[in-house]
Design a protein around this motif. Structure first.
Motif, PDB file in Angstrom:
ATOM      1  N   CYS A   1      -3.379  -4.443  -1.716  1.00  0.00           N
ATOM      2  CA  CYS A   1      -4.588  -2.130  -1.283  1.00  0.00           C
ATOM      3  C   CYS A   1      -4.428  -2.025  -2.793  1.00  0.00           C
ATOM      4  CB  CYS A   1      -3.736  -1.633  -0.804  1.00  0.00           C
ATOM      5  SG  CYS A   1      -3.041  -2.138   1.490  1.00  0.00           S
ATOM      6  N   GLN A   2      -5.548  -0.743  -2.422  1.00  0.00           N
ATOM      7  CA  GLN A   2      -5.554  -0.155  -3.750  1.00  0.00           C
ATOM      8  C   GLN A   2      -5.372   2.049  -3.668  1.00  0.00           C
ATOM      9  OE1 GLN A   2     -10.022  -1.234  -5.212  1.00  0.00           O
ATOM     10  NE2 GLN A   2      -9.497   0.141  -6.553  1.00  0.00           N
ATOM     11  N   LEU A   3      -5.468   1.944  -4.740  1.00  0.00           N
ATOM     12  CA  LEU A   3      -4.856   3.857  -4.815  1.00  0.00           C
ATOM     13  C   LEU A   3      -5.853   4.624  -5.160  1.00  0.00           C
ATOM     14  CD1 LEU A   3      -2.856   5.791  -4.373  1.00  0.00           C
ATOM     15  CD2 LEU A   3      -2.614   5.509  -7.230  1.00  0.00           C
ATOM     16  N   ILE A   4      -6.331   4.972  -4.197  1.00  0.00           N
ATOM     17  CA  ILE A   4      -8.169   6.217  -4.579  1.00  0.00           C
ATOM     18  C   ILE A   4      -7.376   7.294  -5.174  1.00  0.00           C
ATOM     19  CG2 ILE A   4     -10.194   6.228  -4.080  1.00  0.00           C
ATOM     20  CD1 ILE A   4     -10.263   3.560  -4.355  1.00  0.00           C
ATOM     21  N   VAL A   5      -7.685   7.693  -5.870  1.00  0.00           N
ATOM     22  CA  VAL A   5      -7.028   9.197  -5.982  1.00  0.00           C
ATOM     23  C   VAL A   5      -8.638  10.392  -5.995  1.00  0.00           C
ATOM     24  CG1 VAL A   5      -6.171  10.773  -8.103  1.00  0.00           C
ATOM     25  CG2 VAL A   5      -5.114   8.286  -7.941  1.00  0.00           C
ATOM     26  N   ARG A   6      -8.218  11.063  -5.547  1.00  0.00           N
ATOM     27  CA  ARG A   6      -9.157  11.937  -5.509  1.00  0.00           C
ATOM     28  C   ARG A   6      -8.192  13.802  -5.537  1.00  0.00           C
ATOM     29  NH1 ARG A   6     -11.135   8.924  -0.726  1.00  0.00           N
ATOM     30  NH2 ARG A   6     -12.603   7.329  -1.786  1.00  0.00           N
ATOM     31  N   ASP A   7      -9.012  14.183  -4.616  1.00  0.00           N
ATOM     32  CA  ASP A   7      -8.714  16.209  -5.210  1.00  0.00           C
ATOM     33  C   ASP A   7      -7.560  16.045  -3.962  1.00  0.00           C
ATOM     34  OD1 ASP A   7     -10.797  15.854  -7.009  1.00  0.00           O
ATOM     35  OD2 ASP A   7     -12.151  17.270  -5.619  1.00  0.00           O
TER      36      ASP A   7
ATOM     37  N   ILE B   1      -1.637  13.103   0.639  1.00  0.00           N
ATOM     38  CA  ILE B   1      -1.690  11.167  -0.034  1.00  0.00           C
ATOM     39  C   ILE B   1      -2.303  10.836   2.322  1.00  0.00           C
ATOM     40  CG2 ILE B   1      -1.831   8.564  -0.466  1.00  0.00           C
ATOM     41  CD1 ILE B   1       0.344   9.941  -2.145  1.00  0.00           C
ATOM     42  N   GLY B   2      -3.757  10.010   2.225  1.00  0.00           N
ATOM     43  CA  GLY B   2      -4.109   9.520   3.266  1.00  0.00           C
ATOM     44  C   GLY B   2      -3.799   7.581   3.213  1.00  0.00           C
ATOM     45  N   PHE B   3      -4.711   7.579   4.019  1.00  0.00           N
ATOM     46  CA  PHE B   3      -4.649   5.546   4.978  1.00  0.00           C
ATOM     47  C   PHE B   3      -5.795   5.233   5.242  1.00  0.00           C
ATOM     48  CE2 PHE B   3      -2.926   1.537   5.200  1.00  0.00           C
ATOM     49  CZ  PHE B   3      -1.843   0.868   4.219  1.00  0.00           C
ATOM     50  N   ASP B   4      -6.146   4.097   4.453  1.00  0.00           N
ATOM     51  CA  ASP B   4      -7.964   3.788   4.608  1.00  0.00           C
ATOM     52  C   ASP B   4      -9.142   3.536   4.262  1.00  0.00           C
ATOM     53  OD1 ASP B   4      -6.354   2.977   7.590  1.00  0.00           O
ATOM     54  OD2 ASP B   4      -6.690   4.694   8.930  1.00  0.00           O
ATOM     55  N   ASN B   5      -9.153   4.537   3.443  1.00  0.00           N
ATOM     56  CA  ASN B   5     -10.074   5.240   3.103  1.00  0.00           C
ATOM     57  C   ASN B   5     -11.553   5.186   3.506  1.00  0.00           C
ATOM     58  OD1 ASN B   5     -11.444   5.969   0.399  1.00  0.00           O
ATOM     59  ND2 ASN B   5     -12.257   3.785   0.071  1.00  0.00           N
ATOM     60  N   TRP B   6     -11.030   5.452   4.735  1.00  0.00           N
ATOM     61  CA  TRP B   6     -12.344   6.032   6.004  1.00  0.00           C
ATOM     62  C   TRP B   6     -13.149   7.126   4.978  1.00  0.00           C
ATOM     63  CZ3 TRP B   6     -12.370   8.367  10.839  1.00  0.00           C
ATOM     64  CH2 TRP B   6     -13.403   7.770  11.628  1.00  0.00           C
TER      65      TRP B   6
ATOM     66  N   LEU C   1      -9.592  13.723   0.161  1.00  0.00           N
ATOM     67  CA  LEU C   1      -8.409  12.476   0.217  1.00  0.00           C
ATOM     68  C   LEU C   1      -7.690  11.613  -1.151  1.00  0.00           C
ATOM     69  CD1 LEU C   1      -8.060  12.574   4.268  1.00  0.00           C
ATOM     70  CD2 LEU C   1      -6.834  13.766   2.559  1.00  0.00           C
ATOM     71  N   THR C   2      -6.629  11.243  -1.324  1.00  0.00           N
ATOM     72  CA  THR C   2      -6.501  10.772  -2.433  1.00  0.00           C
ATOM     73  C   THR C   2      -5.692   9.702  -1.061  1.00  0.00           C
ATOM     74  OG1 THR C   2      -5.983  12.030  -3.984  1.00  0.00           O
ATOM     75  CG2 THR C   2      -4.491   9.580  -3.415  1.00  0.00           C
ATOM     76  N   THR C   3      -6.286   8.494  -0.931  1.00  0.00           N
ATOM     77  CA  THR C   3      -5.812   7.598   0.327  1.00  0.00           C
ATOM     78  C   THR C   3      -5.676   6.437  -0.708  1.00  0.00           C
ATOM     79  OG1 THR C   3      -6.682   6.419   2.154  1.00  0.00           O
ATOM     80  CG2 THR C   3      -8.242   7.210   0.397  1.00  0.00           C
ATOM     81  N   ILE C   4      -4.709   5.384   0.604  1.00  0.00           N
ATOM     82  CA  ILE C   4      -4.884   3.827   0.110  1.00  0.00           C
ATOM     83  C   ILE C   4      -6.061   3.111   0.760  1.00  0.00           C
ATOM     84  CG2 ILE C   4      -3.103   2.217   0.305  1.00  0.00           C
ATOM     85  CD1 ILE C   4      -2.109   4.114  -1.542  1.00  0.00           C
TER      86      ILE C   4
ATOM     87  N   GLY D   1       0.909  -1.437  -0.181  1.00  0.00           N
ATOM     88  CA  GLY D   1       0.008   0.371   0.208  1.00  0.00           C
ATOM     89  C   GLY D   1       0.894   1.197  -0.077  1.00  0.00           C
ATOM     90  N   MET D   2       2.030   1.459   0.814  1.00  0.00           N
ATOM     91  CA  MET D   2       3.017   2.517   0.818  1.00  0.00           C
ATOM     92  C   MET D   2       3.260   2.678  -0.395  1.00  0.00           C
ATOM     93  SD  MET D   2       2.018   3.934   3.802  1.00  0.00           S
ATOM     94  CE  MET D   2       2.677   5.002   3.396  1.00  0.00           C
ATOM     95  N   LEU D   3       4.208   1.658  -1.246  1.00  0.00           N
ATOM     96  CA  LEU D   3       4.740   1.522  -2.005  1.00  0.00           C
ATOM     97  C   LEU D   3       3.569   2.212  -4.007  1.00  0.00           C
ATOM     98  CD1 LEU D   3       6.717  -1.923  -3.014  1.00  0.00           C
ATOM     99  CD2 LEU D   3       7.639   0.282  -1.810  1.00  0.00           C
ATOM    100  N   LEU D   4       1.998   1.912  -2.875  1.00  0.00           N
ATOM    101  CA  LEU D   4       1.482   2.416  -4.213  1.00  0.00           C
ATOM    102  C   LEU D   4       1.323   4.092  -3.832  1.00  0.00           C
ATOM    103  CD1 LEU D   4      -1.075   0.725  -4.419  1.00  0.00           C
ATOM    104  CD2 LEU D   4      -0.692   0.449  -6.147  1.00  0.00           C
ATOM    105  N   ALA D   5       1.600   4.841  -2.753  1.00  0.00           N
ATOM    106  CA  ALA D   5       2.024   5.706  -2.322  1.00  0.00           C
ATOM    107  C   ALA D   5       2.984   6.477  -3.402  1.00  0.00           C
ATOM    108  CB  ALA D   5       1.616   6.521  -0.939  1.00  0.00           C
ATOM    109  N   LEU D   6       4.158   5.518  -2.933  1.00  0.00           N
ATOM    110  CA  LEU D   6       5.259   6.416  -3.829  1.00  0.00           C
ATOM    111  C   LEU D   6       5.094   6.678  -4.950  1.00  0.00           C
ATOM    112  CD1 LEU D   6       7.783   4.692  -0.860  1.00  0.00           C
ATOM    113  CD2 LEU D   6       6.589   6.751  -1.135  1.00  0.00           C
ATOM    114  N   GLU D   7       4.973   5.696  -5.179  1.00  0.00           N
ATOM    115  CA  GLU D   7       4.837   6.060  -6.932  1.00  0.00           C
ATOM    116  C   GLU D   7       4.020   6.619  -7.296  1.00  0.00           C
ATOM    117  OE1 GLU D   7       3.878   2.334 -10.030  1.00  0.00           O
ATOM    118  OE2 GLU D   7       2.666   2.454  -8.368  1.00  0.00           O
ATOM    119  N   HIS D   8       2.573   7.215  -7.164  1.00  0.00           N
ATOM    120  CA  HIS D   8       1.768   7.607  -7.683  1.00  0.00           C
ATOM    121  C   HIS D   8       2.583   9.437  -6.726  1.00  0.00           C
ATOM    122  CE1 HIS D   8      -2.067  10.600  -7.976  1.00  0.00           C
ATOM    123  NE2 HIS D   8      -2.021  10.780  -6.987  1.00  0.00           N
ATOM    124  N   ALA D   9       3.286   9.629  -5.583  1.00  0.00           N
ATOM    125  CA  ALA D   9       4.119  10.551  -5.766  1.00  0.00           C
ATOM    126  C   ALA D   9       4.992  10.968  -6.817  1.00  0.00           C
ATOM    127  CB  ALA D   9       4.444  10.808  -3.927  1.00  0.00           C
TER     128      ALA D   9
END
Length: 331
Positions: free
Chosen positions: A323-329, A272-277, A288-291, A165-173
């Motif tokens: 995990c899955q990357l959810i892209v938002r604003d 970028i957050g984490f949880d998609n709560w 939030l863009t989140t994992i 999940g964190m690798l997805l965030a780093l890749e997005h960054a």
């Protein structure tokens, strides 16, 4: 001398047909809204692999009953897992009984023993805390651990692949062209906080990213800590163009703290957050863009493991789900 071949599992059919375990369960039980070609592909894969359809009922002829023991007081994590657990069976094939351990290990053990004495067919034990945990005493029914895996390799566990999940965030960054990132973590003593922070610290250079201060900022799982962290980051000399956060609550606090300082997200700094709560991710300004930890899929996988064990084919070990990357604003 010949040995019997390993029994084909739901996971094998899922891999062969390119769908999730939950989709396999729906297709084999003729449940849910599936495209006809998807259902046909699953059935064809099951036939080719020699998959034996699992019975919907126990040997006593009763509907399967699953006990879910959770330490989640507000249902933030347990409700999605429960939905996935129910989806792994047909609506008239199983019922789920919930018991709350309130984070007390003695109470958790009592809940498990009580459910086993009530002749449930299987038990799923879920904690809010990830990472290895002490196994419960063996019972007369199979136990599957969710989120926090049992330290006994002979037990069955289904967990979230937090590093992935964190690798997805780093890749997005990196894909957005960011270079200097900060990581705002939860409490240092929490396994999730540490494993996510370690993933960022170890893998950021792989994506051409520089972690400011070369370490994570540890705090707690709260918006208040996110606001405080935003203030700390504003006082640093090093530039920051993206803030990765250990949870959506922290990320929402960071967003508030930056906005109060007239720093525009994502124009000036991305988050970028984490949880998609949803309560935090969708109500943040901006959203939030989140994992996403795919908790329903976690429940479906746990259901599949329980069902395999009920029918006499337990599969020990740990399943780590992506995990899955959810892209938002906010990015």
């Amino acid at each position: 001398m010949s040995f019997p071949s390993r029994r084909v599992t739901l996971a094998d059919v899922a891999n062969a047909s390119g769908v999730s375990i939950g989709t396999v369960s729906k297709a084999l039980n003729n449940r849910g809204q599936l495209r006809e070609d998807t259902r046909d592909r699953v059935l064809a894969a099951a036939h080719k692999l020699g998959f034996e359809t699992l019975p919907a009922e126990t040997s006593s002829g009763e509907v399967i009953t699953i006990g879910l023991v959770t330490s989640d007081d507000i249902g933030r994590f347990s409700i999605p897992v429960m939905y996935g657990l129910e989806d792994s069976f047909g609506p008239d094939q199983a019922s789920v009984l919930i018991s709350n351990s309130r984070g007390d290990l003695v109470r958790e053990r009592h809940c498990v023993e009580t459910l086993a004495s009530r002749n449930v067919d299987g038990i799923v034990v879920m904690t809010n805390h990830t990472g290895p945990r002490a196994p419960l005493p063996k019972t007369s029914v199979p136990i599957v651990y969710v989120m926090g895996q049992s330290s006994d390799p002979e037990d069955m566990s289904v967990v979230v692949d937090q590093v992935q999940g964190m690798l997805l965030a780093l890749e997005h960054a990196a894909n957005l062209g960011h270079q200097n990132i900060a990581y705002v973590a939860g409490p240092r003593q929490d396994y999730s906080a540490r494993i996510r922070a370690q993933a960022v610290q170890e893998h950021a250079p792989t994506f051409g990213l520089t972690l400011v201060g070369e370490r994570a900022l540890y705090g707690n799982w709260s918006e208040a800590w996110g606001r405080q962290a935003a203030q700390m980051l504003r006082q640093r000399v090093e530039p920051v163009d993206m803030v990765l956060c250990g949870s959506d609550e922290i990320a929402r606090g960071v967003a508030d703290g930056l906005r109060e300082a007239n720093i525009v997200v994502p124009h000036d700094v991305s988050i970028i957050g984490f949880d998609n709560w949803a309560a935090a991710a969708l109500n943040s300004r901006p959203a939030l863009t989140t994992i996403d930890m795919n908790l329903e899929e976690l429940g479906r996988a746990a259901g599949a493991r329980v069902l395999e064990a009920i029918t006499g084919n337990p599969r020990p070990g740990i399943d780590a789900l992506p995990c899955q990357l959810i892209v938002r604003d906010s990015t």
